[in-house]
Design a protein around this motif. Structure first.
Motif, PDB file in Angstrom:
ATOM      1  N   UNK A 107      51.348  41.232  60.121  1.00  0.00           N
ATOM      2  CA  UNK A 107      50.148  42.067  60.111  1.00  0.00           C
ATOM      3  C   UNK A 107      50.443  43.458  59.563  1.00  0.00           C
ATOM      4  N   UNK A 108      51.546  44.041  59.981  1.00  0.00           N
ATOM      5  CA  UNK A 108      51.918  45.368  59.491  1.00  0.00           C
ATOM      6  C   UNK A 108      52.260  45.322  58.005  1.00  0.00           C
ATOM      7  N   UNK A 109      52.943  44.260  57.581  1.00  0.00           N
ATOM      8  CA  UNK A 109      53.300  44.126  56.160  1.00  0.00           C
ATOM      9  C   UNK A 109      52.065  43.986  55.281  1.00  0.00           C
ATOM     10  N   UNK A 110      50.982  43.440  55.824  1.00  0.00           N
ATOM     11  CA  UNK A 110      49.745  43.339  55.042  1.00  0.00           C
ATOM     12  C   UNK A 110      49.278  44.720  54.604  1.00  0.00           C
ATOM     13  N   UNK A 111      49.325  45.677  55.533  1.00  0.00           N
ATOM     14  CA  UNK A 111      48.924  47.039  55.189  1.00  0.00           C
ATOM     15  C   UNK A 111      49.876  47.687  54.209  1.00  0.00           C
ATOM     16  N   UNK A 112      51.182  47.475  54.405  1.00  0.00           N
ATOM     17  CA  UNK A 112      52.168  48.053  53.490  1.00  0.00           C
ATOM     18  C   UNK A 112      52.015  47.450  52.097  1.00  0.00           C
ATOM     19  N   UNK A 113      51.761  46.141  52.029  1.00  0.00           N
ATOM     20  CA  UNK A 113      51.575  45.476  50.735  1.00  0.00           C
ATOM     21  C   UNK A 113      50.393  46.057  49.986  1.00  0.00           C
ATOM     22  N   UNK A 114      49.324  46.357  50.714  1.00  0.00           N
ATOM     23  CA  UNK A 114      48.149  46.955  50.075  1.00  0.00           C
ATOM     24  C   UNK A 114      48.497  48.310  49.467  1.00  0.00           C
ATOM     25  N   UNK A 115      49.275  49.116  50.182  1.00  0.00           N
ATOM     26  CA  UNK A 115      49.669  50.431  49.670  1.00  0.00           C
ATOM     27  C   UNK A 115      50.561  50.306  48.437  1.00  0.00           C
ATOM     28  N   UNK A 116      51.511  49.366  48.480  1.00  0.00           N
ATOM     29  CA  UNK A 116      52.403  49.197  47.324  1.00  0.00           C
ATOM     30  C   UNK A 116      51.629  48.674  46.128  1.00  0.00           C
ATOM     31  N   UNK A 117      50.708  47.741  46.363  1.00  0.00           N
ATOM     32  CA  UNK A 117      49.880  47.229  45.257  1.00  0.00           C
ATOM     33  C   UNK A 117      49.049  48.354  44.653  1.00  0.00           C
ATOM     34  N   UNK A 118      48.474  49.196  45.496  1.00  0.00           N
ATOM     35  CA  UNK A 118      47.684  50.317  44.994  1.00  0.00           C
ATOM     36  C   UNK A 118      48.563  51.279  44.190  1.00  0.00           C
ATOM     37  N   UNK A 119      49.806  51.478  44.640  1.00  0.00           N
ATOM     38  CA  UNK A 119      50.719  52.352  43.905  1.00  0.00           C
ATOM     39  C   UNK A 119      51.044  51.781  42.531  1.00  0.00           C
ATOM     40  N   UNK A 120      51.292  50.460  42.469  1.00  0.00           N
ATOM     41  CA  UNK A 120      51.590  49.834  41.185  1.00  0.00           C
ATOM     42  C   UNK A 120      50.376  49.854  40.266  1.00  0.00           C
ATOM     43  N   UNK A 121      49.192  49.637  40.829  1.00  0.00           N
ATOM     44  CA  UNK A 121      47.974  49.698  40.020  1.00  0.00           C
ATOM     45  C   UNK A 121      47.705  51.125  39.558  1.00  0.00           C
ATOM     46  N   UNK A 122      48.062  52.092  40.374  1.00  0.00           N
ATOM     47  CA  UNK A 122      47.862  53.499  40.023  1.00  0.00           C
ATOM     48  C   UNK A 122      48.649  53.867  38.760  1.00  0.00           C
ATOM     49  N   UNK A 123      49.833  53.290  38.615  1.00  0.00           N
ATOM     50  CA  UNK A 123      50.653  53.603  37.442  1.00  0.00           C
ATOM     51  C   UNK A 123      50.511  52.551  36.348  1.00  0.00           C
ATOM     52  N   UNK A 124      49.561  51.621  36.530  1.00  0.00           N
ATOM     53  CA  UNK A 124      49.248  50.670  35.468  1.00  0.00           C
ATOM     54  C   UNK A 124      50.050  49.401  35.453  1.00  0.00           C
ATOM     55  N   UNK A 125      50.809  49.103  36.513  1.00  0.00           N
ATOM     56  CA  UNK A 125      51.631  47.896  36.552  1.00  0.00           C
ATOM     57  C   UNK A 125      51.051  46.809  37.450  1.00  0.00           C
ATOM     58  N   UNK A 126      49.936  47.086  38.084  1.00  0.00           N
ATOM     59  CA  UNK A 126      49.318  46.106  38.967  1.00  0.00           C
ATOM     60  C   UNK A 126      48.130  45.434  38.312  1.00  0.00           C
ATOM     61  N   UNK A 127      46.981  45.562  38.942  1.00  0.00           N
ATOM     62  CA  UNK A 127      45.756  44.957  38.423  1.00  0.00           C
ATOM     63  C   UNK A 127      45.411  45.580  37.080  1.00  0.00           C
ATOM     64  N   UNK A 128      45.064  44.735  36.115  1.00  0.00           N
ATOM     65  CA  UNK A 128      44.763  45.202  34.773  1.00  0.00           C
ATOM     66  C   UNK A 128      43.253  45.231  34.535  1.00  0.00           C
ATOM     67  N   UNK A 129      42.764  46.202  33.727  1.00  0.00           N
ATOM     68  CA  UNK A 129      41.329  46.274  33.407  1.00  0.00           C
ATOM     69  C   UNK A 129      40.872  44.970  32.744  1.00  0.00           C
ATOM     70  N   UNK A 130      39.598  44.586  32.959  1.00  0.00           N
ATOM     71  CA  UNK A 130      38.539  45.361  33.634  1.00  0.00           C
ATOM     72  C   UNK A 130      38.441  45.101  35.140  1.00  0.00           C
ATOM     73  N   UNK A 131      39.370  44.337  35.712  1.00  0.00           N
ATOM     74  CA  UNK A 131      39.328  44.084  37.152  1.00  0.00           C
ATOM     75  C   UNK A 131      39.487  45.391  37.911  1.00  0.00           C
ATOM     76  N   UNK A 132      38.861  45.439  39.074  1.00  0.00           N
ATOM     77  CA  UNK A 132      38.882  46.660  39.878  1.00  0.00           C
ATOM     78  C   UNK A 132      39.922  46.551  40.987  1.00  0.00           C
TER      79      UNK A 132
END
Length: 285
Positions: A209-234
């Motif tokens: 359960x705790x790792x779920x929250x940490x994973x969300x933060x790391x995914x957001x960090x990777x998306x913030x620098x362009x290595x995660x979710x790619x446009x046009x996905x949000x």
């Protein structure tokens, strides 16, 4: 430990969670998040990918409840669209961590010796790397994208999960009921999955359960620098990046994805803490 005690434990944990107002709210928030992730297209106020360049950075209004972004897209619709990533991304990464860490932790906790030594040293090596740095290194090899990013995060999370499972397994393996099962001919595999795994489920569930929250933060960090979710996905991370870039045109645009992320991580952590407290109360009874 009897089967009756095992079957009662999940009900006790659930009652303990729902009895606390904060954890009940957290569970409700996660349920709503999952609903949006599944039924998103049915509840979008507008098409989240439809651009209206003549209506860029629109203020909050009845038409656009959270305003519009730099392309005139409805922010509320994109927040809802990104909820799918907020659910899927942690599930993928934690699932990968479980596939790696759970069997290795069980095996090392029972076998000990060389198996424990080798897997322990490998886990220590990976744990010595900061999570984001390790994920960046793996994504650099695999390439950008949601799946690759989550695979990277899952690999980085697996040593920590391995440590939790190994420690809990070594503790439970010393119990009398495990010795009795082995004495009457229970195989190692059956002992692991039937007698040990159900009894380490509580600390494992807290960690997941705790790792779920940490994973969300790391995914957001990777998306913030362009290595995660790619446009046009949000993604909430990519939305924060766009909001940061355009903060002088629309200062408010950073608020919706930021609040969504904070509330989601807080909900996961609250549920994890409630499970831990419920298990602690169970052990005292």
């Amino acid at each position: 430990m009897t089967m009756a005690t095992r079957s009662a434990r999940p009900r006790h944990v659930l009652r303990s969670i729902l009895r606390r107002p904060s954890s009940a709210v957290a569970v409700g928030f996660v349920v709503i998040l999952v609903f949006f992730a599944i039924a998103g297209p049915l509840v979008y106020p507008h098409d989240p990918e439809a651009q209206d360049l003549g209506n860029r950075f629109a203020d909050v209004s009845l038409t656009h409840l959270l305003g519009t972004d730099e392309f005139g897209r409805d922010v509320a619709s994109r927040i809802i669209q990104a909820s799918r990533i907020a659910v899927v991304a942690p599930l993928i990464s934690v699932g990968v961590a479980l596939l790696i860490g759970l069997p290795l932790g069980l095996w090392a906790g029972v076998r000990r010796g060389v198996v424990d030594s080798v897997t322990g040293r490998l886990a220590d090596t990976i744990l010595s790397l900061p999570a984001l740095v390790g994920a960046l290194a793996i994504v650099a090899v695999l390439g950008p994208g949601l799946v690759n990013a989550m695979l990277a995060i899952g690999i980085i999370f697996s040593p920590g999960l391995f440590r939790v499972v190994r420690g809990a397994t070594m503790s439970v393996a010393e119990e009398t009921f495990v010795d009795s099962a082995v004495a009457i001919g229970s195989s190692t595999r059956r002992t692991l999955w039937v007698h040990i795994l159900p009894n380490i489920a509580a600390p494992l569930l807290v960690q997941v359960t705790i790792l779920m929250g940490v994973a969300l933060l790391v995914e957001a960090s990777l998306s913030f620098i362009g290595l995660g979710v790619q446009p046009p996905d949000a993604s909430w991370g990519s939305m924060l990046k766009a909001a940061y870039t355009n903060q002088f045109h629309s200062p408010f645009s950073v608020v919706p994805p930021g609040i969504a992320m904070v509330l989601t991580v807080l909900a996961f952590n609250t549920i994890g803490d409630s499970i831990r407290d419920a298990v602690g109360l169970r052990r005292r009874t």
